[in-house]
Motif scaffolding. Structure first.
Motif, PDB file in Angstrom:
ATOM      1  N   ASP A   1     -69.957 -95.444  12.115  1.00  0.00           N
ATOM      2  CA  ASP A   1     -70.829 -94.421  12.698  1.00  0.00           C
ATOM      3  C   ASP A   1     -70.400 -94.196  14.149  1.00  0.00           C
TER       4      ASP A   1
ATOM      5  N   LEU B   1     -60.057 -89.520   9.558  1.00  0.00           N
ATOM      6  CA  LEU B   1     -61.141 -89.257   8.618  1.00  0.00           C
ATOM      7  C   LEU B   1     -61.694 -90.554   8.059  1.00  0.00           C
TER       8      LEU B   1
ATOM      9  N   TYR C   1     -65.406 -98.953   0.903  1.00  0.00           N
ATOM     10  CA  TYR C   1     -66.088 -98.640  -0.345  1.00  0.00           C
ATOM     11  C   TYR C   1     -67.055 -99.782  -0.619  1.00  0.00           C
TER      12      TYR C   1
ATOM     13  N   ARG D   1     -63.999 -92.112  10.554  1.00  0.00           N
ATOM     14  CA  ARG D   1     -65.288 -91.412  10.657  1.00  0.00           C
ATOM     15  C   ARG D   1     -66.180 -91.714   9.463  1.00  0.00           C
ATOM     16  N   GLU D   2     -65.579 -91.961   8.304  1.00  0.00           N
ATOM     17  CA  GLU D   2     -66.365 -92.255   7.112  1.00  0.00           C
ATOM     18  C   GLU D   2     -66.820 -93.707   7.050  1.00  0.00           C
ATOM     19  N   SER D   3     -66.075 -94.593   7.686  1.00  0.00           N
ATOM     20  CA  SER D   3     -66.368 -96.021   7.565  1.00  0.00           C
ATOM     21  C   SER D   3     -67.208 -96.564   8.714  1.00  0.00           C
TER      22      SER D   3
END
Length: 297
Positions: free
Chosen positions: A193, A186, A146, A189-191
Motif C-alpha cells: 500500500d 505494477l 498472492y 503497487r499491487e503488493s
C-alpha cells in the motif's frame, strides 16, 4: 516534572505511540549501549521519563509487567525498589531496529535486482501462528504477492524467523530475479500500500520539520521522535526507490528525523543521566539461586 513538556512540539493528530513502543525506545536510547554490561533501570525512573510524553503511571506499570511476561524484560528487586532490564530477545529486537533506523535508512538505492519469495501453508486452526508469521514477515519487508506467497526485495534471511516460530516444515523460501516480462512497478503497487506508506512519511515530516525544540524537554522529544519513526519504518519494506513514484517522501522525512535526532542526542543523554537510577543486573542463574534461598519471586 512537566508532563506536558512534549507539547512544545506540535504533534498534530499523530496517534500516540503505544506504551510498549515507548519503553523499547527508552531502553534503546538510554540503556542499550551504556557499556556497563546488563543494566537495570528503576521503575520510578521509567515512570518519570514516560510521564514526560503523557503516559500515566498505571499504564507504565502494566506495560512493564506484560513485557516481563512476554520475555522482553527481566525484573530484579533491590530492597524496596524494582529494576527492569533487557532480555537477550529484546536486545536483539532493539539492535535490529537500530540497524533499520540508523544504518539501513528508509531509502533503498542499492537494490541488486533480487527478490525473496516465501510460501507457506498452515492448518486452519493455527491462527496464532499465522498471525505471528505475517507480523514478522511484514517487519522484515515482505508484501503479499498472492495468497500464501509473500515477496520482499533483496536476499532476506528468514531462517531465524521461521525456526523461532517452529514452522520449518510449513515454509518454502526462494531467491529469484523477475523476468523482463514482469512490470515491477505494477507488482509493487499491487503488493504494498504505497499511498498509505507515503502518507505516513508526509505526515511525519509535516509534524516535525518546523518543530521548535528550544523550549522542549529533550528526553521527551527524542523518545517520541524515535518511537514515531520506528512505527513508520516498521511498515516500510525498503522497496527499490527506482521503482517508486517520483519524489518519494521517505527521503525528506528521513532527513528531518536525522536532523532532530542529532540535535537532541546530547541534551537528551545528559538529562537522562541526571534522572535515571540504575543498578547492575545479576545473571539469570544467580538471580534464580537468590530467589530460591530467600523465597522471593
Amino acid at each position: 516534572m512537566d508532563v506536558d513538556a512534549v507539547d512544545a512540539v506540535d504533534v498534530g493528530d499523530a496517534p500516540p505511540p503505544r506504551p510498549q513502543s515507548l519503553v523499547l525506545a527508552f531502553f534503546g536510547n538510554h540503556v542499550l549501549d551504556r557499556g556497563e554490561g546488563d543494566l537495570g533501570v528503576y521503575s520510578g525512573s521509567i515512570i518519570d521519563v514516560l510521564g514526560r510524553v503523557g503516559t500515566g503511571e498505571q499504564a507504565v506499570r502494566s506495560t512493564l509487567t506484560r513485557m516481563v511476561n512476554r520475555g522482553l524484560l527481566r525484573r530484579q528487586r533491590e530492597g524496596r525498589k524494582t529494576f527492569f532490564g533487557l532480555t537477550p530477545h529484546a536486545n536483539g529486537i532493539l539492535r535490529d531496529g537500530g540497524q533499520r533506523i540508523w544504518r539501513d535508512g528508509a531509502v533503498n538505492e542499492d537494490w541488486d535486482g533480487t527478490w525473496t519469495l516465501l510460501g507457506f501453508s498452515l492448518p486452519e486452526s493455527w491462527q496464532r501462528q499465522r498471525h505471528d508469521l505475517r507480523s514478522r514477515l511484514t517487519w522484515s519487508g515482505f508484501g503479499v504477492l498472492y495468497s500464501g506467497l509473500w515477496i520482499a526485495p533483496g536476499r532476506v534471511d528468514v531462517r531465524g524467523i521461521v525456526s523461532e516460530l517452529g514452522l520449518d516444515a510449513h515454509v518454502k523460501v526462494f531467491h529469484a530475479r523477475a523476468d523482463e516480462f514482469t512490470d515491477i512497478g505494477l507488482m509493487i503497487r499491487e503488493s504494498w500500500d504505497l499511498e498509505a506508506l507515503a502518507a505516513r512519511y508526509l505526515a511525519f515530516d509535516k509534524r516535525w520539520a518546523t518543530a521548535d525544540l528550544a523550549a522542549a524537554d529533550p528526553v521527551a522529544i527524542r523518545l517520541r521522535l524515535v518511537a514515531e519513526w520506528l512505527r513508520i519504518i516498521r511498515t516500510d519494506p525498503r522497496l527499490p526507490v527506482r521503482h517508486l513514484p517520483e519524489e518519494w517522501p521517505a527521503r525528506e522525512a528521513q532527513e528531518t528525523f536525522r536532523r532532530i535526532a542529532e540535535q537532541t542526542e546530547g541534551p537528551a543523554g545528559r538529562r537522562a543521566a541526571e534522572v535515571l537510577e540504575t543498578a547492575p543486573l545479576r545473571s539469570a542463574s544467580t538471580a534464580s539461586l537468590r530467589s530460591a534461598s530467600t523465597g522471593t519471586p
